[in-house]
Motif scaffolding. Sequence first.
Motif, PDB file in Angstrom:
ATOM      1  N   ILE A 112      -2.742   6.716   4.733  1.00 57.89           N
ATOM      2  CA  ILE A 112      -1.642   7.521   5.254  1.00 57.89           C
ATOM      3  C   ILE A 112      -2.244   8.720   5.968  1.00 57.89           C
ATOM      4  O   ILE A 112      -3.120   9.404   5.444  1.00 57.89           O
ATOM      5  CB  ILE A 112      -0.650   7.941   4.149  1.00 57.89           C
ATOM      6  CG1 ILE A 112       0.540   8.676   4.769  1.00 57.89           C
ATOM      7  CG2 ILE A 112      -1.322   8.736   3.041  1.00 57.89           C
ATOM      8  CD1 ILE A 112       1.694   8.943   3.815  1.00 57.89           C
ATOM      9  N   ILE A 113      -1.760   8.973   7.178  1.00 55.74           N
ATOM     10  CA  ILE A 113      -2.268  10.102   7.953  1.00 55.74           C
ATOM     11  C   ILE A 113      -1.159  11.108   8.260  1.00 55.74           C
ATOM     12  O   ILE A 113      -1.432  12.282   8.488  1.00 55.74           O
ATOM     13  CB  ILE A 113      -2.985   9.646   9.239  1.00 55.74           C
ATOM     14  CG1 ILE A 113      -3.730  10.820   9.875  1.00 55.74           C
ATOM     15  CG2 ILE A 113      -2.032   8.956  10.204  1.00 55.74           C
ATOM     16  CD1 ILE A 113      -4.746  10.435  10.903  1.00 55.74           C
ATOM     17  N   GLU A 114       0.091  10.656   8.234  1.00 55.97           N
ATOM     18  CA  GLU A 114       1.190  11.555   8.596  1.00 55.97           C
ATOM     19  C   GLU A 114       2.477  11.119   7.917  1.00 55.97           C
ATOM     20  O   GLU A 114       2.754   9.929   7.775  1.00 55.97           O
ATOM     21  CB  GLU A 114       1.360  11.502  10.107  1.00 55.97           C
ATOM     22  CG  GLU A 114       2.352  12.456  10.685  1.00 55.97           C
ATOM     23  CD  GLU A 114       2.392  12.329  12.200  1.00 55.97           C
ATOM     24  OE1 GLU A 114       3.282  11.623  12.703  1.00 55.97           O
ATOM     25  OE2 GLU A 114       1.510  12.919  12.865  1.00 55.97           O
ATOM     26  N   ARG A 115       3.250  12.121   7.518  1.00 52.56           N
ATOM     27  CA  ARG A 115       4.554  11.843   6.905  1.00 52.56           C
ATOM     28  C   ARG A 115       5.541  12.902   7.337  1.00 52.56           C
ATOM     29  O   ARG A 115       5.205  14.088   7.422  1.00 52.56           O
ATOM     30  CB  ARG A 115       4.409  11.865   5.383  1.00 52.56           C
ATOM     31  CG  ARG A 115       5.677  11.452   4.645  1.00 52.56           C
ATOM     32  CD  ARG A 115       6.223  12.599   3.861  1.00 52.56           C
ATOM     33  NE  ARG A 115       7.102  12.129   2.798  1.00 52.56           N
ATOM     34  CZ  ARG A 115       7.859  12.930   2.069  1.00 52.56           C
ATOM     35  NH1 ARG A 115       7.798  14.223   2.237  1.00 52.56           N
ATOM     36  NH2 ARG A 115       8.644  12.458   1.162  1.00 52.56           N
ATOM     37  N   TYR A 134       1.273  15.943   5.495  1.00 59.85           N
ATOM     38  CA  TYR A 134       2.367  15.417   4.680  1.00 59.85           C
ATOM     39  C   TYR A 134       3.515  16.412   4.723  1.00 59.85           C
ATOM     40  O   TYR A 134       3.512  17.420   4.014  1.00 59.85           O
ATOM     41  CB  TYR A 134       1.858  15.210   3.248  1.00 59.85           C
ATOM     42  CG  TYR A 134       2.726  14.338   2.383  1.00 59.85           C
ATOM     43  CD1 TYR A 134       2.564  12.961   2.367  1.00 59.85           C
ATOM     44  CD2 TYR A 134       3.694  14.892   1.559  1.00 59.85           C
ATOM     45  CE1 TYR A 134       3.351  12.159   1.558  1.00 59.85           C
ATOM     46  CE2 TYR A 134       4.481  14.096   0.747  1.00 59.85           C
ATOM     47  CZ  TYR A 134       4.292  12.732   0.747  1.00 59.85           C
ATOM     48  OH  TYR A 134       5.078  11.933  -0.064  1.00 59.85           O
ATOM     49  N   GLN A 135       4.481  16.136   5.594  1.00 58.67           N
ATOM     50  CA  GLN A 135       5.588  17.069   5.807  1.00 58.67           C
ATOM     51  C   GLN A 135       6.752  16.758   4.868  1.00 58.67           C
ATOM     52  O   GLN A 135       7.225  15.628   4.790  1.00 58.67           O
ATOM     53  CB  GLN A 135       6.080  17.030   7.245  1.00 58.67           C
ATOM     54  CG  GLN A 135       7.202  18.013   7.495  1.00 58.67           C
ATOM     55  CD  GLN A 135       7.799  17.879   8.884  1.00 58.67           C
ATOM     56  OE1 GLN A 135       7.463  16.988   9.645  1.00 58.67           O
ATOM     57  NE2 GLN A 135       8.707  18.766   9.203  1.00 58.67           N
ATOM     58  N   HIS A 136       7.223  17.805   4.205  1.00 55.06           N
ATOM     59  CA  HIS A 136       8.379  17.694   3.318  1.00 55.06           C
ATOM     60  C   HIS A 136       9.655  18.019   4.097  1.00 55.06           C
ATOM     61  O   HIS A 136       9.602  18.555   5.199  1.00 55.06           O
ATOM     62  CB  HIS A 136       8.215  18.645   2.131  1.00 55.06           C
ATOM     63  CG  HIS A 136       7.034  18.290   1.273  1.00 55.06           C
ATOM     64  ND1 HIS A 136       7.115  17.440   0.206  1.00 55.06           N
ATOM     65  CD2 HIS A 136       5.732  18.667   1.346  1.00 55.06           C
ATOM     66  CE1 HIS A 136       5.928  17.303  -0.360  1.00 55.06           C
ATOM     67  NE2 HIS A 136       5.064  18.049   0.316  1.00 55.06           N
ATOM     68  N   VAL A 168       0.838  -1.208   0.000  1.00 53.68           N
ATOM     69  CA  VAL A 168       0.000   0.000   0.000  1.00 53.68           C
ATOM     70  C   VAL A 168       0.872   1.258   0.000  1.00 53.68           C
ATOM     71  O   VAL A 168       0.580   2.221  -0.706  1.00 53.68           O
ATOM     72  CB  VAL A 168      -0.976  -0.013   1.199  1.00 53.68           C
ATOM     73  CG1 VAL A 168      -1.738   1.292   1.308  1.00 53.68           C
ATOM     74  CG2 VAL A 168      -1.933  -1.180   1.085  1.00 53.68           C
ATOM     75  N   VAL A 169       1.941   1.242   0.778  1.00 51.09           N
ATOM     76  CA  VAL A 169       2.867   2.385   0.819  1.00 51.09           C
ATOM     77  C   VAL A 169       3.456   2.639  -0.573  1.00 51.09           C
ATOM     78  O   VAL A 169       3.464   3.770  -1.061  1.00 51.09           O
ATOM     79  CB  VAL A 169       3.990   2.122   1.857  1.00 51.09           C
ATOM     80  CG1 VAL A 169       5.120   3.121   1.714  1.00 51.09           C
ATOM     81  CG2 VAL A 169       3.423   2.144   3.264  1.00 51.09           C
ATOM     82  N   THR A 170       3.909   1.588  -1.216  1.00 51.27           N
ATOM     83  CA  THR A 170       4.482   1.705  -2.556  1.00 51.27           C
ATOM     84  C   THR A 170       3.431   2.176  -3.566  1.00 51.27           C
ATOM     85  O   THR A 170       3.717   3.008  -4.427  1.00 51.27           O
ATOM     86  CB  THR A 170       5.083   0.354  -2.995  1.00 51.27           C
ATOM     87  OG1 THR A 170       6.046  -0.053  -2.028  1.00 51.27           O
ATOM     88  CG2 THR A 170       5.747   0.455  -4.348  1.00 51.27           C
ATOM     89  N   LEU A 171       2.227   1.661  -3.436  1.00 54.30           N
ATOM     90  CA  LEU A 171       1.132   2.074  -4.312  1.00 54.30           C
ATOM     91  C   LEU A 171       0.869   3.575  -4.191  1.00 54.30           C
ATOM     92  O   LEU A 171       0.684   4.279  -5.196  1.00 54.30           O
ATOM     93  CB  LEU A 171      -0.129   1.275  -3.963  1.00 54.30           C
ATOM     94  CG  LEU A 171      -1.368   1.506  -4.820  1.00 54.30           C
ATOM     95  CD1 LEU A 171      -1.120   1.064  -6.256  1.00 54.30           C
ATOM     96  CD2 LEU A 171      -2.541   0.735  -4.225  1.00 54.30           C
ATOM     97  N   GLU A 229       6.496   7.443   7.831  1.00 53.13           N
ATOM     98  CA  GLU A 229       5.075   7.627   7.544  1.00 53.13           C
ATOM     99  C   GLU A 229       4.261   6.864   8.578  1.00 53.13           C
ATOM    100  O   GLU A 229       4.672   5.806   9.046  1.00 53.13           O
ATOM    101  CB  GLU A 229       4.724   7.106   6.147  1.00 53.13           C
ATOM    102  CG  GLU A 229       5.377   7.895   5.041  1.00 53.13           C
ATOM    103  CD  GLU A 229       5.066   7.391   3.659  1.00 53.13           C
ATOM    104  OE1 GLU A 229       5.349   8.130   2.710  1.00 53.13           O
ATOM    105  OE2 GLU A 229       4.556   6.265   3.507  1.00 53.13           O
ATOM    106  N   ARG A 230       3.123   7.433   8.919  1.00 52.16           N
ATOM    107  CA  ARG A 230       2.197   6.744   9.825  1.00 52.16           C
ATOM    108  C   ARG A 230       0.925   6.444   9.047  1.00 52.16           C
ATOM    109  O   ARG A 230       0.349   7.326   8.399  1.00 52.16           O
ATOM    110  CB  ARG A 230       1.876   7.591  11.059  1.00 52.16           C
ATOM    111  CG  ARG A 230       1.098   6.811  12.109  1.00 52.16           C
ATOM    112  CD  ARG A 230       1.106   7.500  13.456  1.00 52.16           C
ATOM    113  NE  ARG A 230       0.374   8.751  13.451  1.00 52.16           N
ATOM    114  CZ  ARG A 230      -0.918   8.871  13.765  1.00 52.16           C
ATOM    115  NH1 ARG A 230      -1.619   7.814  14.094  1.00 52.16           N
ATOM    116  NH2 ARG A 230      -1.491  10.045  13.754  1.00 52.16           N
TER     117      ARG A 230
END
Length: 138
Positions: A131-134, A54-56, A28-31, A120-121
């Motif tokens: 995905i809720i947080e990065r 989504y933090q850069h 799922v992460v890769t997708l 990632e969370r």
Amino acid sequence: MRLFLILFLLFTQTLTFAQPSKKKIIEVVTLFHQALVKKDLPMLAALAHDNLKYQHSNGWIETKSQQLENIQTRYLEYHQFSEQDIRVEYNKKNAKVFFNAKIDVTLNGDRHTYLLKVQERWIQQENRWLIIERQATR
């Protein structure tokens, strides 16, 4: 005794199938990352939680709606996104995914390739991982 053994096996198999698998989470992460590259807005919307942060690596944080808009308008354009050394910590409803990333991206017309450490969370809701947080650092 035989009935007890059959019920025990059925119960343990049900628990095993109900638990998330590391492989499924990585898929799922890769997708999600490949959807960024393909500009697949429906897939991104389906895999992102409504409260996405989504933090850069420069500290900029996008929400779900901002991310979709930035991809659609090509303000932010991913050309390549690859993960290495993926490590997953998870339980039934939460997963933390750690990896090194190589990301080739254009931001507002300025193209760069970044080597990042990413966390990632992901949370499971209604049998789907979102995905809720990065967070990313250089």
